[in-house]
Enzyme design. Structure first.
Site, PDB file in Angstrom:
ATOM      1  N   HIS A   1       0.810  -1.159   0.009  1.00 48.98           N
ATOM      2  CA  HIS A   1      -0.122  -0.033   0.091  1.00 48.98           C
ATOM      3  C   HIS A   1       0.774   1.275   0.142  1.00 48.98           C
ATOM      4  CE1 HIS A   1      -4.302   0.997   0.995  1.00 48.98           C
ATOM      5  NE2 HIS A   1      -4.126   1.565   0.102  1.00 48.98           N
TER       6      HIS A   1
ATOM      7  N   ASP B   1      -9.761  -0.045   4.146  1.00 52.95           N
ATOM      8  CA  ASP B   1      -8.759  -0.670   4.801  1.00 52.95           C
ATOM      9  C   ASP B   1      -9.028  -1.179   5.848  1.00 52.95           C
ATOM     10  OD1 ASP B   1      -6.172  -1.421   5.437  1.00 52.95           O
ATOM     11  OD2 ASP B   1      -5.129   0.344   4.174  1.00 52.95           O
TER      12      ASP B   1
ATOM     13  N   HIS C   1      -6.651  -0.957   8.047  1.00 50.94           N
ATOM     14  CA  HIS C   1      -5.650  -0.035   8.699  1.00 50.94           C
ATOM     15  C   HIS C   1      -5.796   1.259   8.171  1.00 50.94           C
ATOM     16  CE1 HIS C   1      -3.841  -4.156   8.123  1.00 50.94           C
ATOM     17  NE2 HIS C   1      -3.657  -4.120   9.377  1.00 50.94           N
TER      18      HIS C   1
ATOM     19  N   ASP D   1      -3.064   3.489   7.979  1.00 48.37           N
ATOM     20  CA  ASP D   1      -2.005   3.575   7.106  1.00 48.37           C
ATOM     21  C   ASP D   1      -1.756   5.251   7.132  1.00 48.37           C
ATOM     22  OD1 ASP D   1      -1.773   1.105   6.575  1.00 48.37           O
ATOM     23  OD2 ASP D   1      -2.591   1.331   4.563  1.00 48.37           O
TER      24      ASP D   1
ATOM     25  N   HIS E   1       4.443   0.978   4.258  1.00 46.87           N
ATOM     26  CA  HIS E   1       2.893   0.578   3.654  1.00 46.87           C
ATOM     27  C   HIS E   1       1.903   0.950   4.461  1.00 46.87           C
ATOM     28  CE1 HIS E   1       1.950  -3.740   5.640  1.00 46.87           C
ATOM     29  NE2 HIS E   1       2.909  -2.952   6.075  1.00 46.87           N
TER      30      HIS E   1
ATOM     31  N   ASP F   1      -7.453  -1.602  -0.064  1.00 47.64           N
ATOM     32  CA  ASP F   1      -6.466  -2.553   0.506  1.00 47.64           C
ATOM     33  C   ASP F   1      -7.413  -3.840   0.398  1.00 47.64           C
ATOM     34  OD1 ASP F   1      -4.943  -4.196   2.096  1.00 47.64           O
ATOM     35  OD2 ASP F   1      -3.868  -2.404   2.839  1.00 47.64           O
TER      36      ASP F   1
ATOM     37  N   ASP G   1      -6.824  -6.204   2.407  1.00 47.12           N
ATOM     38  CA  ASP G   1      -7.106  -6.488   3.682  1.00 47.12           C
ATOM     39  C   ASP G   1      -8.373  -6.051   4.494  1.00 47.12           C
ATOM     40  OD1 ASP G   1      -6.283  -4.390   4.824  1.00 47.12           O
ATOM     41  OD2 ASP G   1      -4.463  -5.037   5.370  1.00 47.12           O
TER      42      ASP G   1
ATOM     43  N   GLU H   1      -2.103  -4.886  -2.088  1.00 45.86           N
ATOM     44  CA  GLU H   1      -1.672  -5.800  -0.580  1.00 45.86           C
ATOM     45  C   GLU H   1      -2.293  -7.202  -1.170  1.00 45.86           C
ATOM     46  OE1 GLU H   1       0.222  -5.357   1.791  1.00 45.86           O
ATOM     47  OE2 GLU H   1       0.408  -3.237   1.935  1.00 45.86           O
TER      48      GLU H   1
HETATM   49  N1  LIG Z   1      -1.323  -1.569   4.273  1.00 49.11           N
HETATM   50  C1  LIG Z   1      -0.988  -2.175   5.127  1.00 49.11           C
HETATM   51  N2  LIG Z   1      -1.328  -3.243   5.195  1.00 49.11           N
HETATM   52  N3  LIG Z   1      -0.895  -1.415   6.345  1.00 49.11           N
HETATM   53  C2  LIG Z   1      -0.483  -2.317   7.759  1.00 49.11           C
HETATM   54  C3  LIG Z   1      -0.074  -1.318   8.652  1.00 49.11           C
HETATM   55  C4  LIG Z   1       0.234  -1.978  10.073  1.00 49.11           C
HETATM   56  C5  LIG Z   1       0.791  -1.026  10.996  1.00 49.11           C
HETATM   57  N4  LIG Z   1      -0.326  -0.296  11.373  1.00 49.11           N
HETATM   58  C6  LIG Z   1       1.926  -0.644  10.627  1.00 49.11           C
HETATM   59  O1  LIG Z   1       2.076   0.643  10.560  1.00 49.11           O
HETATM   60  O2  LIG Z   1       3.005  -1.235  10.577  1.00 49.11           O
END
Ligand SMILES: NC(=[NH2+])NCCC[C@H](N)C(=O)O
Length: 390
Positions: free
Chosen positions: A162, A185, A187, A189, A202, A293, A295, A338
């Site tokens: 991402h 998402d 998350h 991010d 990411h 994303d 996920d 992702e």
């Molecule tokens: N695009 C993603 N899958 N991001 C996951 C981030 C997970 C966590 N918040 C980090 O900063 O490491």
């Protein structure tokens, strides 16, 4: 040229060549009509229309850009530690993505994968990992997204991790400075290099792009080509369920619109999408960037991804988001990030790719009610039985 007869609720009929832009086409049906004054029966297309506040248009019939798609493969993996996201674009193509988009009647230009510069010597004493590689990839991605949008196509960027969104959102902003972002998402991010506990980029893309976050970023070398291009108010999240403390702090302090899984549970996906669209653009006329994303979906639907989080969106909710954004006619760029085919077994891969392709199809005009392309020719028998003139 035959004009179309448009039935407008409640009882008005207009004669127009094409539906007016401020109407939302809810259905399109063919009706055989016999006209007493005409010598023959004629097949007429009827549009059922509702007036839409959000300037809703059906892309197939009304929007030239939405029916032209430019696909860019973004094989980036340096934004996170698990090898394999660089094969995401390939996996989606092998899953039949391009022919499925063409099957929707779209004019698809697949530009292949970007050849991302690789720097073996990256910087090791920075809190964000692989800044040099991610920085140079980001400017390549930005250029390519910019060119695709400028050429009059909707851009589909296939990730890749991402961190790809740094380049794609910035490139989009160069072509359409007024754009807004819907970020789907698990998350947020939006870690800064200082709030991130992983150092993985990411998890940071939005912090590089949001103007209000800039005072809190340390110096980030190799990012001179990327400029912050978003205001906090022009972003809405859907699907969040794993948000780090620093991220929550930013979201709260900047008032970023967020529809986490709690809101999805509480209000339902329809309300969340409607509110998200209204929040980022109350007038409903700005270009939209969807950063999806994989996920965001529940891990049962997308197991082959690096940071799965249980309790995600169903495929129905994902498709609904995509359908609604497509129906605005303002979706100008989509990231699908992702997908990591190196994680999980063949079955996991298949499931993940199938989910990704379904979401993309709905972003580009597929609707669960069924669709047909703009140039669809409805088969009619050669010999039409004509009513006897009265
Ligand atoms: N695009 C993603 N899958 N991001 C996951 C981030 C997970 C966590 N918040 C980090 O900063 O490491």
């Amino acid at each position: 040229m035959t004009s179309l007869s448009l039935k407008v609720r409640p009882m008005k009929t207009l004669d127009l060549d094409t539906p007016p832009r401020r109407f939302h086409v809810v259905d399109r049906v063919f009706i055989w009509e016999s006209h007493h004054k005409l010598p023959k029966t004629r097949l007429t297309e009827h549009y059922k229309l509702t007036i839409s506040k959000n300037f809703v248009k059906m892309p197939f019939f009304l929007n030239d850009r939405s029916s032209k798609v430019g696909v860019i493969g973004v094989p980036i993996h340096m934004g996170q530690p698990r090898p394999g996201t660089e094969h995401g674009p390939e996996a989606m193509r092998e899953g039949g993505l391009i022919s499925k988009l063409e099957g929707l009647g779209l004019d698809v230009e697949d530009q292949g994968d970007l050849f991302l510069e690789k720097h073996d010597e990256d910087i090791h004493d920075h809190p964000a990992k692989n800044v040099k590689n991610v920085g140079s990839a980001s400017s390549q991605i930005a250029d390519s997204v910019y060119n695709t949008i400028k050429s009059g196509r909707t851009c589909l960027a296939l990730g890749g991790d991402h961190s790809m969104a740094i380049g794609s959102i910035y490139g989009h902003s160069l072509a359409e400075p007024d754009h807004v972002v819907i970020w789907v998402d698990a998350h947020a991010d939006i870690n800064t290099p200082l709030t991130s506990s992983s150092g993985n980029m990411h998890g940071m893309p939005l912090s590089f792009l949001v103007k209000e976050v800039q005072p809190y970023l340390p110096d980030i070398p190799h990012f001179d080509n990327i400029k912050p291009c978003l205001s906090a108010k022009n972003i809405a999240y859907i699907g969040l369920r794993d948000v780090d403390p620093g991220e929550r702090y930013i979201i709260e302090k900047l008032g970023i619109h967020s529809f986490s899984m709690t809101e999805v549970d509480k209000f339902g996906i329809k309300d969340c999408v409607e509110k998200a669209l209204h929040a980022v653009d109350p007038e409903g006329n700005k270009p939209i960037h969807l950063s999806f994303d994989i996920d965001a979906l529940d891990p049962s639907l997308a197991p082959s991804t690096g940071t799965p989080v249980p309790g995600g969106l169903s495929i129905r909710e994902g498709n609904y988001i995509a359908e609604e954004l497509a129906a605005t006619g303002r979706l100008t760029c989509v990231d699908l990030a992702e997908v990591n085919p190196k994680l999980g077994n063949d079955r996991d891969n298949e499931t993940t790719v199938r989910s990704a392709i379904t979401i993309i199809q709905h972003c580009f005009g597929n609707r669960r009610q069924g669709v047909y392309p703009k140039d669809y020719k409805f088969p009619i028998p050669e010999k039409v039985v004509l009513p006897m003139p009265s």
